[in-house]
Design an enzyme around this catalytic site. Structure first.
Site, short mmCIF file in Angstrom:
data_model
loop_
_atom_site.label_atom_id
_atom_site.label_comp_id
_atom_site.label_asym_id
_atom_site.label_seq_id
_atom_site.Cartn_x
_atom_site.Cartn_y
_atom_site.Cartn_z
N LYS A 1 0.88 -1.18 0.00
CA LYS A 1 0.00 0.00 0.00
C LYS A 1 0.91 1.22 0.00
O LYS A 1 1.64 1.46 0.96
CB LYS A 1 -0.88 -0.03 1.25
CG LYS A 1 -2.23 0.61 1.11
CD LYS A 1 -2.24 2.12 0.89
CE LYS A 1 -2.02 2.87 2.17
NZ LYS A 1 -1.77 4.33 1.91
N GLU B 1 -0.46 8.08 0.22
CA GLU B 1 -1.28 9.02 -0.56
C GLU B 1 -0.48 10.24 -1.02
O GLU B 1 -0.71 10.77 -2.10
CB GLU B 1 -2.44 9.57 0.28
CG GLU B 1 -3.35 8.58 0.92
CD GLU B 1 -2.90 8.17 2.31
OE1 GLU B 1 -1.70 7.83 2.48
OE2 GLU B 1 -3.75 8.14 3.21
N SER C 1 3.85 5.95 11.42
CA SER C 1 3.74 6.59 12.74
C SER C 1 3.29 5.59 13.82
O SER C 1 2.70 4.55 13.51
CB SER C 1 2.75 7.73 12.66
OG SER C 1 1.47 7.21 12.37
N GLN D 1 2.19 18.68 7.40
CA GLN D 1 3.48 18.43 8.07
C GLN D 1 4.09 19.76 8.51
O GLN D 1 4.65 19.87 9.60
CB GLN D 1 4.42 17.68 7.11
CG GLN D 1 5.68 17.15 7.75
CD GLN D 1 5.37 16.20 8.91
OE1 GLN D 1 4.32 15.57 8.97
NE2 GLN D 1 6.28 16.12 9.86
N GLU E 1 8.31 13.27 18.48
CA GLU E 1 8.92 13.29 17.15
C GLU E 1 8.40 14.51 16.39
O GLU E 1 7.20 14.72 16.31
CB GLU E 1 8.55 12.01 16.39
CG GLU E 1 9.23 11.91 15.06
CD GLU E 1 8.89 10.62 14.32
OE1 GLU E 1 7.71 10.24 14.30
OE2 GLU E 1 9.81 10.01 13.75
P1 NAD Z 1 1.45 7.34 8.79
O1 NAD Z 1 1.37 6.35 9.88
O2 NAD Z 1 0.50 8.47 8.81
O3 NAD Z 1 1.27 6.64 7.38
C1 NAD Z 1 2.07 5.56 6.96
C2 NAD Z 1 1.28 4.70 6.01
O4 NAD Z 1 0.18 4.13 6.72
C3 NAD Z 1 0.69 5.45 4.82
O5 NAD Z 1 0.74 4.61 3.68
C4 NAD Z 1 -0.76 5.63 5.25
O6 NAD Z 1 -1.66 5.75 4.16
C5 NAD Z 1 -1.02 4.36 6.01
N1 NAD Z 1 -2.13 4.44 6.97
C6 NAD Z 1 -2.62 5.53 7.59
N2 NAD Z 1 -3.64 5.18 8.41
C7 NAD Z 1 -3.77 3.85 8.30
C8 NAD Z 1 -4.63 2.90 8.93
N3 NAD Z 1 -5.57 3.25 9.81
N4 NAD Z 1 -4.47 1.59 8.63
C9 NAD Z 1 -3.51 1.19 7.75
N5 NAD Z 1 -2.70 2.06 7.12
C10 NAD Z 1 -2.81 3.36 7.40
O7 NAD Z 1 2.96 7.83 8.79
P2 NAD Z 1 3.60 8.91 7.84
O8 NAD Z 1 3.18 10.25 8.34
O9 NAD Z 1 3.35 8.56 6.42
O10 NAD Z 1 5.15 8.66 8.10
C11 NAD Z 1 5.86 9.31 9.08
C12 NAD Z 1 6.13 8.37 10.22
O11 NAD Z 1 6.79 7.20 9.74
C13 NAD Z 1 7.08 8.96 11.24
O12 NAD Z 1 6.62 8.67 12.53
C14 NAD Z 1 8.39 8.24 10.96
O13 NAD Z 1 9.27 8.19 12.05
C15 NAD Z 1 7.92 6.90 10.55
N6 NAD Z 1 8.95 6.20 9.78
C16 NAD Z 1 9.59 5.13 10.34
C17 NAD Z 1 10.61 4.49 9.64
C18 NAD Z 1 11.36 3.33 10.23
O14 NAD Z 1 12.02 2.62 9.50
N7 NAD Z 1 11.29 3.13 11.53
C19 NAD Z 1 10.94 4.93 8.36
C20 NAD Z 1 10.25 6.01 7.82
C21 NAD Z 1 9.24 6.63 8.53
#
Ligand code: NAD
Length: 476
Positions: free
Chosen positions: A173, A176, A227, A329, A379
């Site tokens: 997935k 967006e 996240s 953001q 964060e």
């Molecule tokens: P996010 O959690 O908002 O989204 C991540 C993904 O999850 C997106 O594809 C989103 O569409 C999907 N998503 C959102 N709600 C969902 C739900 N209810 N069920 C299933 N999927 C859902 O995170 P973000 O804002 O895109 O990314 C930033 C975060 O990612 C930060 O906290 C960052 O630290 C973390 N991150 C971690 C790593 C790692 O390797 N540890 C790497 C990159 C980013």
């Protein structure tokens, strides 16, 4: 007319009833539209992945064939870098050189795990003369992978490559905000003649397509990078069917600076640790804990470094700091800065949006950040560095470990004894010594505490994508 991109589902390029507009964070223009899949398309992708698993097309041949398939994907992806990097720049805002590096990292994942595909070997376990016992590794089946927007191509390849190397079919997935360059991973898979259904890359809203995939009755694994809040809700869904998960979540990582540190080396690390990709890196150096003897000097040097940053679009060669990825953001980052400053942190520089179109945040240095300040605990995911003093080792370890996260940590010192003690005391999945982001595709990466569990990268990650089966034979 803006360009339009489609999802790659079950070996076909498909449109959806809805589209998403993908916005360029540097000038707020529309880069392209992207088909936005719903539950039905996720069902279709999972069904195709299941058919692929059942057919045995990835697992019946000798593993060398999977090795060759991964090398073909790497080869095809390399041919797409010139198209893909500018597209990634446009949708994410990062610099062209960073976008190119991201594609090259993705290529490396396929090459690296190609090298492992034919070496997934079990053990023979001695049980005395009446038994023969051995283990082998079986792929999990259908791996559901959910990717965030900060490094979409790199992070997609990071999980896709080992999953395929181990013989799984994968439904990804895509995020967006930045789904466009990821479609080129699908193009590479298609050109590499990856079997139908073995890879689907589907963009849809998280709360709809993402949540539906995570709760799907026919997946065998969830790999989530994103996240903590989303990770939590996915873990609840996974708990219903005890689906195994890899969780790569956020971070609030600290670099510890001792009085004997080489400050030129430190400043290089601060530069890429908090300003590259506009600080939108899970393992960003978002906290600097500095010994009181050099505290004033480090603040001065970090502030000078921030003032040297050149804000601009990723297309400009003079740019050193690009915009954050979205208006949302930008306001999250600025709100956290405001909260941190009203809670007592000293603003040295930045803390504001730039006075121009686009989602720019000025490079920001805040000092005297107390352990209960939101800039110490939360964060930010932006170009914001929080600096806090310490007076001895014990206090340094205590401050470094005083958040709910545990992704990475770092120490800057010439003293091997301090470095070794730090590597033991710091509660994190990876500890850097004298270089932030040291390591690479070969080194295991992942967190503890709220930063998640499971490991990506390195040989170790491959074993996140298999089950161990033991066969115990009685000889009579
Ligand atoms: P996010 O959690 O908002 O989204 C991540 C993904 O999850 C997106 O594809 C989103 O569409 C999907 N998503 C959102 N709600 C969902 C739900 N209810 N069920 C299933 N999927 C859902 O995170 P973000 O804002 O895109 O990314 C930033 C975060 O990612 C930060 O906290 C960052 O630290 C973390 N991150 C971690 C790593 C790692 O390797 N540890 C790497 C990159 C980013």
């Amino acid at each position: 007319m803006v360009e339009h991109y489609r999802n790659f589902i079950a070996g076909e390029w498909q449109d959806s009833a809805q589209n998403i507009e993908v916005i360029n964070p540097a000038d707020e223009s529309v880069v392209a539209t992207m088909a936005c899949a719903g539950k039905a398309e996720i069902d279709q992708a999972v069904a195709a992945a299941r058919r692929c698993v059942k057919s045995g097309v990835l697992t019946k041949p000798r593993p060398v064939e999977r090795m060759q398939m991964l090398l073909r994907i790497a080869h095809e992806l390399r041919a797409l870098v010139d198209v893909g990097a500018p597209l990634l720049l446009a949708e994410n805002g990062k610099k062209l050189s960073e976008a190119e590096t991201e594609f090259h990292n993705a290529i490396r994942y396929f090459e690296y795990y190609a090298g492992m595909a034919d070496k997934i070997e079990g053990k023979s376990i001695p049980l005395g003369e009446d038994y023969v016992d051995f283990t082998y590794y079986e792929p999990l089946g259908v791996s559901a992978q959910i990717v965030p927007w900060n490094y979409p191509v790199d992070l997609c390849a990071r999980s896709l490559a080992p999953a395929l190397a181990a013989g799984n079919a994968v439904v990804v997935k895509s995020p967006e905000l930045t789904p466009l360059a990821m479609t080129l991973l699908a193009t590479a898979c298609e050109r590499a003649e990856v079997p139908k259904g073995a890879v689907s890359i589907v963009c849809g809203h998280g709360h709809e397509a993402g949540a539906h995939l995570a709760a799907h009755h026919d997946i065998d694994q969830i790999v989530f990078t994103g996240s903590v809040a989303t990770g939590r809700s996915i873990l609840h869904a996974a708990a219903e069917r005890a689906v195994p998960c890899v969780m790569e979540l956020g971070g609030k990582s600290a670099a510890l600076v001792f009085p004997d540190a080489n400050l030129d080396v430190l400043m290089e690390s601060v530069d890429w640790g908090i300003f590259s990709n506009a600080g939108q890196i899970c393992s960003a150096m978002s906290r600097l804990l500095v010994h009181q003897d050099i505290y004033a000097e480090v603040i001065e040097r970090a502030t000078a470094l921030a003032k040297l940053q050149v804000l601009g679009a990723g297309t400009e060669t003079t740019t050193t700091l690009t915009p954050v990825a979205s208006a949302k953001q930008q306001s999250t980052v600025l709100n956290l800065c405001e909260q941190g400053i009203s809670a007592g942190a000293q603003l040295q520089v930045g803390g504001r949006a730039a006075d121009s179109k686009g989602y720019f945040v000025e490079p920001t240095i805040v000092s005297d950040v107390a352990p209960d300040n939101p800039l110490f605990t939360q964060e930010v995911f932006g170009p914001v560095l929080a600096i806090t003093p310490f007076s001895n080792e014990e206090e340094a370890w205590q401050l470094a470990n005083a958040t709910d996260y545990g992704l990475v940590a770092g120490v800057f010192t010439q003293d091997l004894n301090i470095a070794m003690r730090a590597s033991r005391e710091l509660k994190a999945g990876q500890v850097f010594v004298n270089e932030w982001f040291a390591g690479g595709i070969e080194t295991p990466f992942g967190g503890i505490k709220l930063s998640g569990f499971g490991r990506e990268k390195g040989q170790e990650a491959l074993y996140s994508y298999v089950n161990t089966k033991n066969v115990a034979i009685r000889i009579r």
